[in-house]
Design an enzyme around this catalytic site. Structure first.
Site, PDB file in Angstrom:
ATOM      1  N   LYS A  76      38.633  41.702  58.941  1.00 31.46           N
ATOM      2  CA  LYS A  76      38.850  39.689  58.711  1.00 31.46           C
ATOM      3  C   LYS A  76      39.777  39.522  57.935  1.00 31.46           C
ATOM      4  O   LYS A  76      40.313  37.853  59.124  1.00 31.46           O
ATOM      5  CB  LYS A  76      37.842  39.655  57.673  1.00 31.46           C
ATOM      6  CG  LYS A  76      36.123  40.087  58.623  1.00 31.46           C
ATOM      7  CD  LYS A  76      34.912  39.778  57.496  1.00 31.46           C
ATOM      8  CE  LYS A  76      33.626  39.963  57.946  1.00 31.46           C
ATOM      9  NZ  LYS A  76      32.841  39.509  56.581  1.00 31.46           N
ATOM     10  N   ASP A 112      30.900  33.055  57.734  1.00 32.52           N
ATOM     11  CA  ASP A 112      30.368  33.984  56.476  1.00 32.52           C
ATOM     12  C   ASP A 112      29.750  32.785  55.226  1.00 32.52           C
ATOM     13  O   ASP A 112      28.700  32.864  54.943  1.00 32.52           O
ATOM     14  CB  ASP A 112      31.161  34.796  56.700  1.00 32.52           C
ATOM     15  CG  ASP A 112      31.231  36.179  56.705  1.00 32.52           C
ATOM     16  OD1 ASP A 112      30.371  36.194  57.645  1.00 32.52           O
ATOM     17  OD2 ASP A 112      32.390  36.833  56.936  1.00 32.52           O
ATOM     18  N   GLY A 138      36.089  41.170  48.461  1.00 32.90           N
ATOM     19  CA  GLY A 138      37.447  41.417  49.800  1.00 32.90           C
ATOM     20  C   GLY A 138      36.703  40.222  50.150  1.00 32.90           C
ATOM     21  O   GLY A 138      36.368  38.760  50.138  1.00 32.90           O
TER      22      GLY A 138
END
Length: 294
Positions: A76, A112, A138
């Site tokens: 990502k 997200d 993260g």
């Protein structure tokens, strides 16, 4: 003679998910069921891409004419270096989970955080005015923290094993000019315990509790949390992690990672097709895949 309608699934209607490993992903089942329900000639696959092959895989999107892809762990953040452009929100998050191929030009987005907030809204949970704690720093944590900050939480605390990484995230949130100043705490510290004791929302953005290590947990003492706290785990294998099980046993509201998976996937359709994906169809298919049903 009646002309037969083409069922071709040629270039431009192929999508997929890049990750490593990725065979466990429920995204193919989820998106393919949605395509079928919408009568769309498209297909979605899972592409296992080791980190050393990521640049070649991204070039392959252009070469093969894929419409776009989703991106998951561990790509990502690193994938951003191989794209032609990155949308402002994704750049603020520092991670991309959706790529669109516009005539050979690859643009990165992040759904997200958007999907996370929609999944809470679906459960009737308002984040405005809550004290929020994010476990991890993260890619998923970055998206969740940014959107919580923008959505109006009263206080935001980031708890992570690497304090430096948590501080980087807090600094990025400050640069993004979110209304709330993020605080950082070490796991098990007095600062962390105090934040958890006053939390209205705790979000696990670490892989702790994910199969096969299902007895690991990012929070050893759920009893620290107040009775009004909502516990959210972005892990969706298993659907009920140890964290969620213990939170439920303490009478707390829990939300599993399936909700975020479905909503972030439905939001990705906005960039690929200009409309939201069918959430109910996607949820049913993802749940069936996770439960091992055909």
């Amino acid at each position: 003679m009646t002309k037969r309608r083409s069922t071709s699934r040629g270039p431009g209607r192929i999508l997929g998910i890049l990750g490593h490993p990725v065979a466990h992903s429920a995204s193919p089942a989820m998106h393919n069921a949605a395509f079928a329900a919408q009568g769309m000639h498209a297909m979605y696959g899972a592409f296992d891409v080791p980190p050393s092959q990521l640049e070649k895989a991204i070039a392959g999107i252009r070469a093969l004419g894929l419409l776009g892809v989703n991106v998951t762990i561990p790509h990502k953040e690193t994938v951003m270096a191989y794209l032609d452009d990155v949308a402002p929100t994704a750049r603020q998050v520092g991670a991309v989970n959706t790529i669109v191929n516009r005539g050979g030009r690859l643009i990165g987005y992040n759904t997200d955080g958007w999907g996370f907030l929609l999944s809470l809204e679906e459960r009737g949970v308002r984040v405005v005015g809550r004290n929020a704690v994010v476990l991890g720093a993260g890619g998923a944590a970055r998206a969740v923290a940014l959107h919580l900050g923008m959505a109006g939480v009263a206080r935001l605390t980031i708890i992570n094993r690497s304090r430096q990484r948590a501080e980087f995230l807090a600094a990025d949130l400050a640069r993004a000019k979110t209304p709330v100043r993020a605080e950082v705490a070490d796991p098990g510290s007095e600062e962390a315990r105090a934040a958890l004791a006053e939390a209205g929302l705790v979000v696990n953005c670490t892989p702790l509790g994910m199969e096969p290590d299902t007895e690991s947990t990012p929070l050893e003492d759920v009893g620290l949390l107040p009775a009004h706290c909502v516990v959210y785990d972005t892990v969706y294998r298993p659907l009920e992690t140890r964290l969620l099980r213990e939170a439920r046993q303490h009478g707390l509201i829990t939300v599993n990672g399936l909700a975020m998976l479905v909503h972030q996937g439905a939001c990705a359709w906005e960039y690929w097709f200009g409309r939201r994906g069918p959430v109910d169809v996607m949820r049913t298919a993802a749940l069936a895949a996770l439960e091992g049903q055909p």
